[in-house]
Design an enzyme around this catalytic site. Structure first.
Site, PDB file in Angstrom:
ATOM      1  N   LYS A   9       0.821  -1.216   0.000  1.00 35.30           N
ATOM      2  CA  LYS A   9       0.000   0.000   0.000  1.00 35.30           C
ATOM      3  C   LYS A   9       0.860   1.274   0.000  1.00 35.30           C
ATOM      4  O   LYS A   9       2.069   1.214   0.237  1.00 35.30           O
ATOM      5  CB  LYS A   9      -0.923  -0.032   1.227  1.00 35.30           C
ATOM      6  CG  LYS A   9      -1.941  -1.183   1.189  1.00 35.30           C
ATOM      7  CD  LYS A   9      -2.950  -1.055   2.324  1.00 35.30           C
ATOM      8  CE  LYS A   9      -3.967  -2.168   2.289  1.00 35.30           C
ATOM      9  NZ  LYS A   9      -5.011  -2.007   3.336  1.00 35.30           N
ATOM     10  N   TYR A  49     -12.647  -1.715  -3.645  1.00 37.86           N
ATOM     11  CA  TYR A  49     -13.150  -1.860  -2.273  1.00 37.86           C
ATOM     12  C   TYR A  49     -14.674  -1.742  -2.199  1.00 37.86           C
ATOM     13  O   TYR A  49     -15.203  -1.382  -1.147  1.00 37.86           O
ATOM     14  CB  TYR A  49     -12.484  -0.829  -1.359  1.00 37.86           C
ATOM     15  CG  TYR A  49     -11.053  -1.188  -0.986  1.00 37.86           C
ATOM     16  CD1 TYR A  49     -10.785  -2.302  -0.194  1.00 37.86           C
ATOM     17  CD2 TYR A  49      -9.976  -0.425  -1.414  1.00 37.86           C
ATOM     18  CE1 TYR A  49      -9.491  -2.652   0.158  1.00 37.86           C
ATOM     19  CE2 TYR A  49      -8.666  -0.771  -1.061  1.00 37.86           C
ATOM     20  CZ  TYR A  49      -8.443  -1.886  -0.274  1.00 37.86           C
ATOM     21  OH  TYR A  49      -7.157  -2.223   0.080  1.00 37.86           O
ATOM     22  N   ARG A  85      -2.379 -14.555   4.577  1.00 38.79           N
ATOM     23  CA  ARG A  85      -3.029 -13.822   5.666  1.00 38.79           C
ATOM     24  C   ARG A  85      -2.324 -14.066   7.002  1.00 38.79           C
ATOM     25  O   ARG A  85      -2.198 -13.161   7.824  1.00 38.79           O
ATOM     26  CB  ARG A  85      -4.522 -14.130   5.711  1.00 38.79           C
ATOM     27  CG  ARG A  85      -5.216 -13.514   4.484  1.00 38.79           C
ATOM     28  CD  ARG A  85      -6.690 -13.739   4.448  1.00 38.79           C
ATOM     29  NE  ARG A  85      -7.420 -12.919   5.415  1.00 38.79           N
ATOM     30  CZ  ARG A  85      -7.744 -11.647   5.229  1.00 38.79           C
ATOM     31  NH1 ARG A  85      -7.392 -11.021   4.108  1.00 38.79           N
ATOM     32  NH2 ARG A  85      -8.429 -10.996   6.137  1.00 38.79           N
ATOM     33  N   THR A  91      -5.400  -7.071  10.683  1.00 45.14           N
ATOM     34  CA  THR A  91      -5.602  -5.760  10.035  1.00 45.14           C
ATOM     35  C   THR A  91      -4.955  -4.627  10.834  1.00 45.14           C
ATOM     36  O   THR A  91      -4.320  -3.747  10.271  1.00 45.14           O
ATOM     37  CB  THR A  91      -7.120  -5.475   9.895  1.00 45.14           C
ATOM     38  OG1 THR A  91      -7.709  -6.556   9.170  1.00 45.14           O
ATOM     39  CG2 THR A  91      -7.378  -4.172   9.168  1.00 45.14           C
ATOM     40  N   ARG A 102       2.575  -6.817   8.994  1.00 42.67           N
ATOM     41  CA  ARG A 102       1.936  -5.623   9.564  1.00 42.67           C
ATOM     42  C   ARG A 102       2.539  -5.248  10.915  1.00 42.67           C
ATOM     43  O   ARG A 102       2.655  -4.064  11.237  1.00 42.67           O
ATOM     44  CB  ARG A 102       0.425  -5.830   9.652  1.00 42.67           C
ATOM     45  CG  ARG A 102      -0.237  -5.667   8.270  1.00 42.67           C
ATOM     46  CD  ARG A 102      -1.673  -6.080   8.309  1.00 42.67           C
ATOM     47  NE  ARG A 102      -2.393  -5.739   7.082  1.00 42.67           N
ATOM     48  CZ  ARG A 102      -3.512  -6.359   6.711  1.00 42.67           C
ATOM     49  NH1 ARG A 102      -4.027  -7.324   7.454  1.00 42.67           N
ATOM     50  NH2 ARG A 102      -4.117  -6.007   5.595  1.00 42.67           N
ATOM     51  N   ASN A 112      -1.981   0.256   6.731  1.00 45.68           N
ATOM     52  CA  ASN A 112      -1.497  -1.032   7.243  1.00 45.68           C
ATOM     53  C   ASN A 112      -0.638  -1.816   6.250  1.00 45.68           C
ATOM     54  O   ASN A 112      -0.611  -3.047   6.283  1.00 45.68           O
ATOM     55  CB  ASN A 112      -2.656  -1.870   7.798  1.00 45.68           C
ATOM     56  CG  ASN A 112      -3.657  -2.270   6.735  1.00 45.68           C
ATOM     57  OD1 ASN A 112      -3.560  -1.828   5.595  1.00 45.68           O
ATOM     58  ND2 ASN A 112      -4.595  -3.120   7.095  1.00 45.68           N
ATOM     59  N   HIS A 115      -2.235  -5.372   1.552  1.00 50.36           N
ATOM     60  CA  HIS A 115      -3.545  -6.014   1.398  1.00 50.36           C
ATOM     61  C   HIS A 115      -3.327  -7.455   0.971  1.00 50.36           C
ATOM     62  O   HIS A 115      -2.376  -7.751   0.249  1.00 50.36           O
ATOM     63  CB  HIS A 115      -4.349  -5.288   0.313  1.00 50.36           C
ATOM     64  CG  HIS A 115      -5.568  -6.049  -0.150  1.00 50.36           C
ATOM     65  ND1 HIS A 115      -6.779  -5.956   0.489  1.00 50.36           N
ATOM     66  CD2 HIS A 115      -5.736  -6.947  -1.152  1.00 50.36           C
ATOM     67  CE1 HIS A 115      -7.648  -6.757  -0.125  1.00 50.36           C
ATOM     68  NE2 HIS A 115      -7.035  -7.370  -1.124  1.00 50.36           N
ATOM     69  N   GLU A 126      -9.698 -10.324  -7.712  1.00 53.97           N
ATOM     70  CA  GLU A 126      -8.715  -9.256  -7.473  1.00 53.97           C
ATOM     71  C   GLU A 126      -7.513  -9.382  -8.409  1.00 53.97           C
ATOM     72  O   GLU A 126      -6.956  -8.374  -8.854  1.00 53.97           O
ATOM     73  CB  GLU A 126      -8.276  -9.284  -6.005  1.00 53.97           C
ATOM     74  CG  GLU A 126      -9.417  -8.873  -5.063  1.00 53.97           C
ATOM     75  CD  GLU A 126      -9.026  -8.902  -3.589  1.00 53.97           C
ATOM     76  OE1 GLU A 126      -7.867  -9.245  -3.270  1.00 53.97           O
ATOM     77  OE2 GLU A 126      -9.890  -8.569  -2.760  1.00 53.97           O
TER      78      GLU A 126
HETATM   79  P1  CMP Z   1      -7.492  -4.462   3.642  1.00 56.69           P
HETATM   80  O1  CMP Z   1      -7.244  -5.853   4.122  1.00 56.69           O
HETATM   81  O2  CMP Z   1      -6.714  -3.957   2.513  1.00 56.69           O
HETATM   82  O3  CMP Z   1      -9.046  -4.312   3.257  1.00 56.69           O
HETATM   83  C1  CMP Z   1      -9.913  -3.388   3.803  1.00 56.69           C
HETATM   84  C2  CMP Z   1      -9.192  -2.295   4.480  1.00 56.69           C
HETATM   85  O4  CMP Z   1      -9.986  -1.386   5.186  1.00 56.69           O
HETATM   86  C3  CMP Z   1      -8.263  -2.869   5.525  1.00 56.69           C
HETATM   87  O5  CMP Z   1      -7.192  -3.497   4.878  1.00 56.69           O
HETATM   88  C4  CMP Z   1      -7.921  -1.646   6.341  1.00 56.69           C
HETATM   89  O6  CMP Z   1      -6.803  -0.952   5.838  1.00 56.69           O
HETATM   90  C5  CMP Z   1      -9.150  -0.793   6.148  1.00 56.69           C
HETATM   91  N1  CMP Z   1      -9.860  -0.706   7.403  1.00 56.69           N
HETATM   92  C6  CMP Z   1     -10.532  -1.666   8.034  1.00 56.69           C
HETATM   93  N2  CMP Z   1     -11.052  -1.202   9.182  1.00 56.69           N
HETATM   94  C7  CMP Z   1     -10.685   0.083   9.251  1.00 56.69           C
HETATM   95  C8  CMP Z   1     -10.916   1.100  10.196  1.00 56.69           C
HETATM   96  N3  CMP Z   1     -11.649   0.880  11.297  1.00 56.69           N
HETATM   97  N4  CMP Z   1     -10.393   2.310   9.947  1.00 56.69           N
HETATM   98  C9  CMP Z   1      -9.673   2.534   8.822  1.00 56.69           C
HETATM   99  N5  CMP Z   1      -9.427   1.597   7.893  1.00 56.69           N
HETATM  100  C10 CMP Z   1      -9.924   0.393   8.115  1.00 56.69           C
END
Ligand code: CMP
Length: 139
Positions: A9, A49, A85, A91, A102, A112, A115, A126
């Site tokens: 990212k 998304y 994962r 996350t 992460r 983070n 993805h 994807e």
């Molecule tokens: P990702 O796995 O790329 O897919 C969805 C993304 O939403 C996740 O990573 C996070 O970066 C983002 N995300 C999920 N929850 C939150 C949150 N509470 N605040 C901000 N970003 C979020």
């Protein structure tokens, strides 16, 4: 062998952590089968998304994912989706296990670092989002 999609990212690309993250996933046993550096526009990030549309963090997520270059890639391994994962961790980096991507490289739940697809079906969708049929030949 199966495949999954990872995206390094904008936070991680911008802070010069892409090389370390690539080394981490290769050391964890994944083969890189396709890769590019690109920048998403708003419509592309919204489409990628779409499943999160309406969530409180959606607009912030789209803004962040369009804020700089990203590095999408196809990774190959046995049970690639679940293994990646595990390799990247939770996350929220505060909750990610020690030694995960992460935990090592993410700044926050939003910023983070990486993805990873969450199912084989989503991995297929994807991968097709970022890579053409030609680029996917042989996968
Ligand atoms: P990702 O796995 O790329 O897919 C969805 C993304 O939403 C996740 O990573 C996070 O970066 C983002 N995300 C999920 N929850 C939150 C949150 N509470 N605040 C901000 N970003 C979020």
């Amino acid at each position: 062998m199966s495949h999954t999609l990872a995206i390094i990212k904008p936070d991680a690309v911008g802070s010069g952590k892409a090389g370390k993250i690539l080394a981490h996933v290769e050391t964890a046993g994944f083969a890189i089968r396709a890769l590019r550096l690109t920048r998403l526009d708003t419509a592309q990030a919204q489409a990628f998304y779409a499943v999160h549309e309406g969530r409180p963090f959606y607009d912030e997520l789209v803004e962040f994912m369009t804020s700089g270059p990203v590095i999408p890639m196809v990774l190959e391994a046995e049970n690639a989706v679940s293994r990646l994962r595990e390799t990247i961790g939770a996350t929220d980096p505060a909750e990610a296990a020690p030694g995960t991507v992460r935990k090592l490289y993410a700044e926050s739940k939003g910023r983070n670092a990486i993805h990873a697809s969450d199912s084989d079906t989503n991995a297929e969708t994807e991968i097709a989002f970022f890579f053409s049929t030609h680029e996917r030949l042989g996968l």
